[in-house]
Design a protein around this motif. Structure first.
Motif, mmCIF file in Angstrom:
data_model
loop_
_atom_site.group_PDB
_atom_site.id
_atom_site.type_symbol
_atom_site.label_atom_id
_atom_site.label_comp_id
_atom_site.label_asym_id
_atom_site.label_seq_id
_atom_site.Cartn_x
_atom_site.Cartn_y
_atom_site.Cartn_z
ATOM 1 N N ARG A 1 -41.603 -42.820 -11.079
ATOM 2 C CA ARG A 1 -40.234 -42.866 -10.558
ATOM 3 C C ARG A 1 -39.717 -41.481 -10.197
ATOM 4 N NH1 ARG A 1 -37.918 -47.297 -14.650
ATOM 5 N NH2 ARG A 1 -38.318 -49.120 -13.353
ATOM 6 N N ARG A 2 -39.956 -40.527 -11.102
ATOM 7 C CA ARG A 2 -39.463 -39.165 -10.831
ATOM 8 C C ARG A 2 -40.117 -38.585 -9.583
ATOM 9 N NH1 ARG A 2 -39.030 -35.939 -16.552
ATOM 10 N NH2 ARG A 2 -38.219 -37.690 -17.761
ATOM 11 N N LEU A 3 -41.431 -38.834 -9.433
ATOM 12 C CA LEU A 3 -42.126 -38.305 -8.254
ATOM 13 C C LEU A 3 -41.582 -38.941 -6.979
ATOM 14 C CD1 LEU A 3 -45.813 -38.227 -9.571
ATOM 15 C CD2 LEU A 3 -44.273 -36.282 -9.247
ATOM 16 N N ARG A 4 -41.277 -40.224 -7.070
ATOM 17 C CA ARG A 4 -40.776 -40.935 -5.893
ATOM 18 C C ARG A 4 -39.375 -40.474 -5.489
ATOM 19 N NH1 ARG A 4 -45.146 -41.555 -4.571
ATOM 20 N NH2 ARG A 4 -46.373 -43.466 -4.566
ATOM 21 N N ARG A 5 -38.629 -39.919 -6.462
ATOM 22 C CA ARG A 5 -37.261 -39.482 -6.170
ATOM 23 C C ARG A 5 -37.206 -38.136 -5.458
ATOM 24 N NH1 ARG A 5 -35.254 -41.776 -11.256
ATOM 25 N NH2 ARG A 5 -35.600 -39.790 -12.269
ATOM 26 N N THR B 1 -42.317 -49.696 -9.419
ATOM 27 C CA THR B 1 -42.296 -48.248 -9.623
ATOM 28 C C THR B 1 -42.616 -47.477 -8.351
ATOM 29 O OG1 THR B 1 -44.607 -48.433 -10.215
ATOM 30 C CG2 THR B 1 -43.020 -48.404 -12.015
ATOM 31 N N GLY B 2 -43.131 -48.190 -7.351
ATOM 32 C CA GLY B 2 -43.482 -47.504 -6.112
ATOM 33 C C GLY B 2 -44.922 -47.020 -6.082
ATOM 34 N N ALA B 3 -45.764 -47.509 -7.024
ATOM 35 C CA ALA B 3 -47.184 -47.142 -6.976
ATOM 36 C C ALA B 3 -47.837 -47.800 -5.757
ATOM 37 C CB ALA B 3 -47.885 -47.579 -8.252
ATOM 38 N N ASP B 4 -48.892 -47.175 -5.246
ATOM 39 C CA ASP B 4 -49.563 -47.696 -4.051
ATOM 40 C C ASP B 4 -50.606 -48.754 -4.394
ATOM 41 O OD1 ASP B 4 -48.786 -44.707 -3.539
ATOM 42 O OD2 ASP B 4 -48.858 -45.695 -1.581
#
Ligand code: CA
Length: 233
Positions: A70-74, A101-104
């Motif tokens: 999450r932090r990386l995506r922000r 979480t936005g993982a690929d």
């Protein structure tokens, strides 16, 4: 030797033995590997080494994999780095997916190194076509899509046009079992009438070309199902 222009993968995992195993296999597959043993370290490493892809364990001490993701995506600088999330059980994977979480991609332990390498390549191909679009690889087989050269280890392999397309089809779907019908559709096209035993003929030719000498068979026959490109044929 791994060239410095090879993709850099950051492995985030607190089990040292797993990190060692992953590093060994990923480096063998031609990737550079950086590692982080917990979530905090992961966030720092990402800033420092700017990896091309992150393999991120869900269960980590301190900051969980989900929180790292999450932090990386922000953050603008890290939001596009592809992430493969590792979970311990299939149920966890469903749970993590549900949290969006936005993982690929997701992979469940225990997984084979071959499967992970295939996933890494697939995610990289989607995210950064320039990194891997010209070359397909599986185990010791490489196919250069520009020059149409095929190699097994250091040895050049000569293939007819149908065997080339057949191998390409397998290389794009490593370890997946493909039925004769799927191979006919994918390699010969849906409008062409070809008997399914034609597939067997070309599989045999492909095998002969690939396995010349005493090399292990990379094409696995799955009875009554079809064929798969596999390293344990
Ligand atoms: Ca863990």
């Amino acid at each position: 030797m791994i060239a410095s222009d090879q993709p850099l993968l950051l492995v985030v995992e607190d089990e040292i033995s797993l990190v060692t195993m992953l590093r060994y296999n990923l480096e063998n597959a031609g990737f550079r590997v950086a590692e982080a043993l917990d979530g905090e370290e992961a966030l720092i490493s990402v800033e420092e080494c700017k990896p091309d892809l992150i393999i991120l364990d869900w269960m980590l001490p301190q900051v969980s994999g989900i929180e790292v993701c999450r932090r990386l995506r922000r953050q603008p600088g890290t939001k596009d780095i592809p992430i493969i999330m590792v979970t311990a059980r299939v149920e966890e994977q469903d749970q993590v997916r549900g949290l969006d979480t936005g993982a690929d991609d997701y992979i469940t332990k225990p997984f084979s190194p071959i499967e992970l390498v295939a996933r890494v390549r697939a995610v990289l191909r989607r995210a950064r076509p320039s990194l891997s679009a010209d070359m397909l690889e599986f185990a010791d087989i490489t196919m250069d899509l520009i020059s149409h050269r095929v190699k097994r280890g250091d040895r050049a392999i000569r293939l007819g046009p149908t065997e080339f397309r057949l191998l390409r089809h397998f290389l794009e779907r490593p370890t997946r079992v493909l039925s004769r019908e799927q191979l006919l559709d994918g390699v010969w096209g849906q409008d062409v009438y070809v008997e399914s035993r034609t597939v067997d003929v070309h599989i045999r030719r492909l095998r002969q070309a690939l396995n010349a000498g005493d090399l292990p068979d990379r094409i696995r026959t799955v009875r009554s199902s079809g064929y798969a490109l596999d390293d344990q044929a």
